[in-house]
Write a protein that holds these residues in place. Structure first.
Motif, PDB file in Angstrom:
ATOM      1  N   PRO A 234      20.115  98.351 -17.371  1.00 52.58           N
ATOM      2  CA  PRO A 234      19.243  97.419 -16.650  1.00 52.58           C
ATOM      3  C   PRO A 234      17.905  97.243 -17.353  1.00 52.58           C
ATOM      4  CG  PRO A 234      19.257  99.541 -15.547  1.00 52.58           C
ATOM      5  CD  PRO A 234      20.269  99.615 -16.650  1.00 52.58           C
ATOM      6  N   THR A 235      17.293  96.113 -17.082  1.00 55.20           N
ATOM      7  CA  THR A 235      15.921  95.908 -17.546  1.00 55.20           C
ATOM      8  C   THR A 235      15.024  96.880 -16.801  1.00 55.20           C
ATOM      9  OG1 THR A 235      15.431  94.297 -15.805  1.00 55.20           O
ATOM     10  CG2 THR A 235      16.333  93.429 -17.901  1.00 55.20           C
ATOM     11  N   LEU A 236      13.817  97.054 -17.283  1.00 58.78           N
ATOM     12  CA  LEU A 236      12.856  97.923 -16.605  1.00 58.78           C
ATOM     13  C   LEU A 236      12.622  97.432 -15.179  1.00 58.78           C
ATOM     14  CD1 LEU A 236      10.938 100.295 -16.597  1.00 58.78           C
ATOM     15  CD2 LEU A 236       9.220  98.830 -17.670  1.00 58.78           C
ATOM     16  N   GLU A 237      12.514  96.126 -15.020  1.00 59.96           N
ATOM     17  CA  GLU A 237      12.302  95.539 -13.695  1.00 59.96           C
ATOM     18  C   GLU A 237      13.458  95.894 -12.755  1.00 59.96           C
ATOM     19  OE1 GLU A 237      11.919  91.148 -11.566  1.00 59.96           O
ATOM     20  OE2 GLU A 237      11.908  91.280 -13.745  1.00 59.96           O
ATOM     21  N   ASN A 238      14.678  95.758 -13.233  1.00 56.40           N
ATOM     22  CA  ASN A 238      15.827  96.077 -12.385  1.00 56.40           C
ATOM     23  C   ASN A 238      15.976  97.569 -12.153  1.00 56.40           C
ATOM     24  OD1 ASN A 238      16.580  93.493 -11.756  1.00 56.40           O
ATOM     25  ND2 ASN A 238      18.014  93.308 -13.444  1.00 56.40           N
ATOM     26  N   LEU A 239      15.583  98.377 -13.114  1.00 52.17           N
ATOM     27  CA  LEU A 239      15.609  99.826 -12.927  1.00 52.17           C
ATOM     28  C   LEU A 239      14.678 100.227 -11.782  1.00 52.17           C
ATOM     29  CD1 LEU A 239      16.671 102.544 -13.927  1.00 52.17           C
ATOM     30  CD2 LEU A 239      14.772 102.571 -15.565  1.00 52.17           C
ATOM     31  N   VAL A 240      13.515  99.632 -11.735  1.00 57.82           N
ATOM     32  CA  VAL A 240      12.561  99.905 -10.651  1.00 57.82           C
ATOM     33  C   VAL A 240      13.121  99.402  -9.318  1.00 57.82           C
ATOM     34  CG1 VAL A 240      10.262  99.345  -9.752  1.00 57.82           C
ATOM     35  CG2 VAL A 240      10.547  99.966 -12.161  1.00 57.82           C
ATOM     36  N   LYS A 241      13.751  98.245  -9.312  1.00 58.73           N
ATOM     37  CA  LYS A 241      14.351  97.719  -8.081  1.00 58.73           C
ATOM     38  C   LYS A 241      15.461  98.638  -7.572  1.00 58.73           C
ATOM     39  CE  LYS A 241      13.622  92.746  -8.813  1.00 58.73           C
ATOM     40  NZ  LYS A 241      14.322  91.456  -9.018  1.00 58.73           N
ATOM     41  N   ILE A 242      16.252  99.184  -8.485  1.00 62.46           N
ATOM     42  CA  ILE A 242      17.323 100.107  -8.093  1.00 62.46           C
ATOM     43  C   ILE A 242      16.713 101.366  -7.484  1.00 62.46           C
ATOM     44  CG2 ILE A 242      19.155 101.610  -8.966  1.00 62.46           C
ATOM     45  CD1 ILE A 242      19.680  99.383 -11.111  1.00 62.46           C
ATOM     46  N   ALA A 243      15.695 101.913  -8.131  1.00 63.19           N
ATOM     47  CA  ALA A 243      15.033 103.112  -7.611  1.00 63.19           C
ATOM     48  C   ALA A 243      14.452 102.850  -6.224  1.00 63.19           C
ATOM     49  CB  ALA A 243      13.938 103.572  -8.576  1.00 63.19           C
TER      50      ALA A 243
END
Length: 68
Positions: free
Chosen positions: A43-52
């Motif tokens: 995932p992109t950094l943005e999506n990684l944060v959204k997943i978290a």
């Protein structure tokens, strides 16, 4: 230690979400999300944060730098 992909599957199962629901939350296609879970894409950094945020865990946890 569990891999990123194992943690994604574990958290999704724990929360009772489908792959489609998580993909919609992230604003991506279901096949794109499936690639995160099978390890063929990251995932992109943005999506990684959204997943978290979705699973109420830290990015460090998802990446294996920290346990719950």
């Amino acid at each position: 230690m569990k891999t990123f992909q194992e943690k994604l599957l574990e958290q999704r199962t724990l929360y009772g979400y489908t792959q489609r629901q998580v993909a919609e939350h992230l604003g991506i296609s279901q096949p794109s999300y499936i690639r995160y879970e099978n390890g063929s894409s990251e995932p992109t950094l943005e999506n990684l944060v959204k997943i978290a945020d979705l699973y109420e865990v830290s990015v460090d946890y998802l990446l294996g730098r920290k346990e719950l």
